[in-house]
Design a protein around this motif. Structure first.
Motif, PDB file in Angstrom:
ATOM      1  N   VAL A  51       0.861  -1.180   0.000  1.00 41.02           N
ATOM      2  CA  VAL A  51       0.000   0.000   0.000  1.00 41.02           C
ATOM      3  C   VAL A  51       0.900   1.234   0.000  1.00 41.02           C
ATOM      4  O   VAL A  51       1.721   1.412   0.896  1.00 41.02           O
ATOM      5  CB  VAL A  51      -0.942   0.009   1.225  1.00 41.02           C
ATOM      6  N   PRO A  52       0.770   2.080  -1.010  1.00 39.19           N
ATOM      7  CA  PRO A  52       1.707   3.207  -1.145  1.00 39.19           C
ATOM      8  C   PRO A  52       1.514   4.296  -0.090  1.00 39.19           C
ATOM      9  O   PRO A  52       0.432   4.448   0.478  1.00 39.19           O
ATOM     10  CB  PRO A  52       1.424   3.747  -2.545  1.00 39.19           C
ATOM     11  N   LEU A  53       2.561   5.025   0.114  1.00 37.97           N
ATOM     12  CA  LEU A  53       2.569   6.172   1.010  1.00 37.97           C
ATOM     13  C   LEU A  53       1.405   7.093   0.671  1.00 37.97           C
ATOM     14  O   LEU A  53       1.170   7.420  -0.493  1.00 37.97           O
ATOM     15  CB  LEU A  53       3.892   6.940   0.836  1.00 37.97           C
ATOM     16  N   ARG A  56      -2.422  11.155  12.926  1.00 34.73           N
ATOM     17  CA  ARG A  56      -1.210  11.942  12.714  1.00 34.73           C
ATOM     18  C   ARG A  56      -0.327  11.323  11.634  1.00 34.73           C
ATOM     19  O   ARG A  56       0.273  12.031  10.826  1.00 34.73           O
ATOM     20  CB  ARG A  56      -0.463  12.104  14.031  1.00 34.73           C
ATOM     21  N   LEU A  57      -0.232  10.002  11.616  1.00 30.34           N
ATOM     22  CA  LEU A  57       0.556   9.332  10.574  1.00 30.34           C
ATOM     23  C   LEU A  57      -0.040   9.590   9.190  1.00 30.34           C
ATOM     24  O   LEU A  57       0.682   9.899   8.239  1.00 30.34           O
ATOM     25  CB  LEU A  57       0.632   7.826  10.834  1.00 30.34           C
ATOM     26  N   LEU A  58      -1.353   9.465   9.079  1.00 28.84           N
ATOM     27  CA  LEU A  58      -2.005   9.696   7.778  1.00 28.84           C
ATOM     28  C   LEU A  58      -1.886  11.159   7.345  1.00 28.84           C
ATOM     29  O   LEU A  58      -1.650  11.434   6.168  1.00 28.84           O
ATOM     30  CB  LEU A  58      -3.468   9.254   7.832  1.00 28.84           C
ATOM     31  N   ASP A  59      -2.010  12.071   8.288  1.00 28.56           N
ATOM     32  CA  ASP A  59      -1.843  13.497   7.964  1.00 28.56           C
ATOM     33  C   ASP A  59      -0.410  13.773   7.504  1.00 28.56           C
ATOM     34  O   ASP A  59      -0.189  14.513   6.542  1.00 28.56           O
ATOM     35  CB  ASP A  59      -2.181  14.384   9.172  1.00 28.56           C
ATOM     36  N   PHE A  60       0.560  13.189   8.196  1.00 26.50           N
ATOM     37  CA  PHE A  60       1.960  13.360   7.808  1.00 26.50           C
ATOM     38  C   PHE A  60       2.178  12.844   6.383  1.00 26.50           C
ATOM     39  O   PHE A  60       2.768  13.524   5.550  1.00 26.50           O
ATOM     40  CB  PHE A  60       2.880  12.621   8.784  1.00 26.50           C
ATOM     41  N   LYS A  66       1.621  15.540  -0.966  1.00 22.71           N
ATOM     42  CA  LYS A  66       1.288  16.836  -1.562  1.00 22.71           C
ATOM     43  C   LYS A  66       2.538  17.642  -1.903  1.00 22.71           C
ATOM     44  O   LYS A  66       2.472  18.590  -2.664  1.00 22.71           O
ATOM     45  CB  LYS A  66       0.400  17.644  -0.622  1.00 22.71           C
ATOM     46  N   ASN A  67       3.650  17.281  -1.318  1.00 19.77           N
ATOM     47  CA  ASN A  67       4.921  17.959  -1.556  1.00 19.77           C
ATOM     48  C   ASN A  67       5.950  16.931  -2.007  1.00 19.77           C
ATOM     49  O   ASN A  67       6.876  16.611  -1.270  1.00 19.77           O
ATOM     50  CB  ASN A  67       5.404  18.665  -0.281  1.00 19.77           C
TER      51      ASN A  67
END
Length: 181
Positions: A99-101, A162-166, A172-173
């Motif tokens: 499963v990708p980042l 927090r992991l998913l937000d990170f 996105k960058n």
């Protein structure tokens, strides 16, 4: 002097304190706790014969985890102990590793992809027992309605979020991902 059974190395991260436990050259477990005190307490209870190390797979895992949290790594290449899993759990966890980042999927989707359609609840049990959080990204598995469900690392659902937000911020960058293995 008695040789310890397990070598350990730790790392403070934005989502808690991670301790990597190695036995016989293989990573046995990754403990993700809220802080270093909790990690040390857990180590004393689960692995009373351990010693901190600055070498080998424990250090390699911490280096790769540091790279992950710096946005420089999206996957891991480490010697995990796969012998402890049933064939079902192995299939699920190996598919999970793909499963990708920044992506998420449901327990049912993961069951389907691993060749076990209809086994979403069993997948949930495998995720709950995943001894390699972050390395095998069980935080990327969500409920069928997209809600965040159980997570045993760190501070539970808060850590998962927090992991998913990170990961979303890294995706996105993309210029942050400098060293994808």
């Amino acid at each position: 002097m008695k040789i310890p059974s397990y070598e350990v190395q730790g790392l403070s991260t934005p989502v808690g304190f991670i301790t990597v436990v190695v036995g016989e050259g293989l990573i046995r477990e990754v403990l993700l706790m809220a802080d270093e005190t909790q990690a040390r307490d857990a180590l004393r209870q689960k692995y009373p014969r351990h010693a901190w190390t600055e070498a080998g797979p424990a250090l390699a895992a911490c280096v790769q985890l540091r790279e992950f949290f710096q946005g420089e790594r999206s996957a891991f290449d480490l010697p995990l102990d796969w012998t402890r899993f049933t064939p079902f759990a192995t299939a699920i966890l190996r598919e999970l590793a793909r499963v990708p980042l920044g992506a998420t999927l449901t327990y049912g989707d993961l069951a389907q992809r691993a060749g076990y359609p209809g086994r979403a609840r069993a997948v949930g049990r495998v995720m709950a027992g995943n001894p390699y959080p972050i390395l095998l990204p069980c935080h990327r598995v969500v409920g069928r309605d997209g809600r965040l469900t159980g997570y045993s690392g760190g501070e539970g659902i808060t850590t998962k979020s927090r992991l998913l937000d990170f990961e979303a911020s890294v995706v996105k960058n993309p210029h942050l991902l400098r060293k994808i293995p």
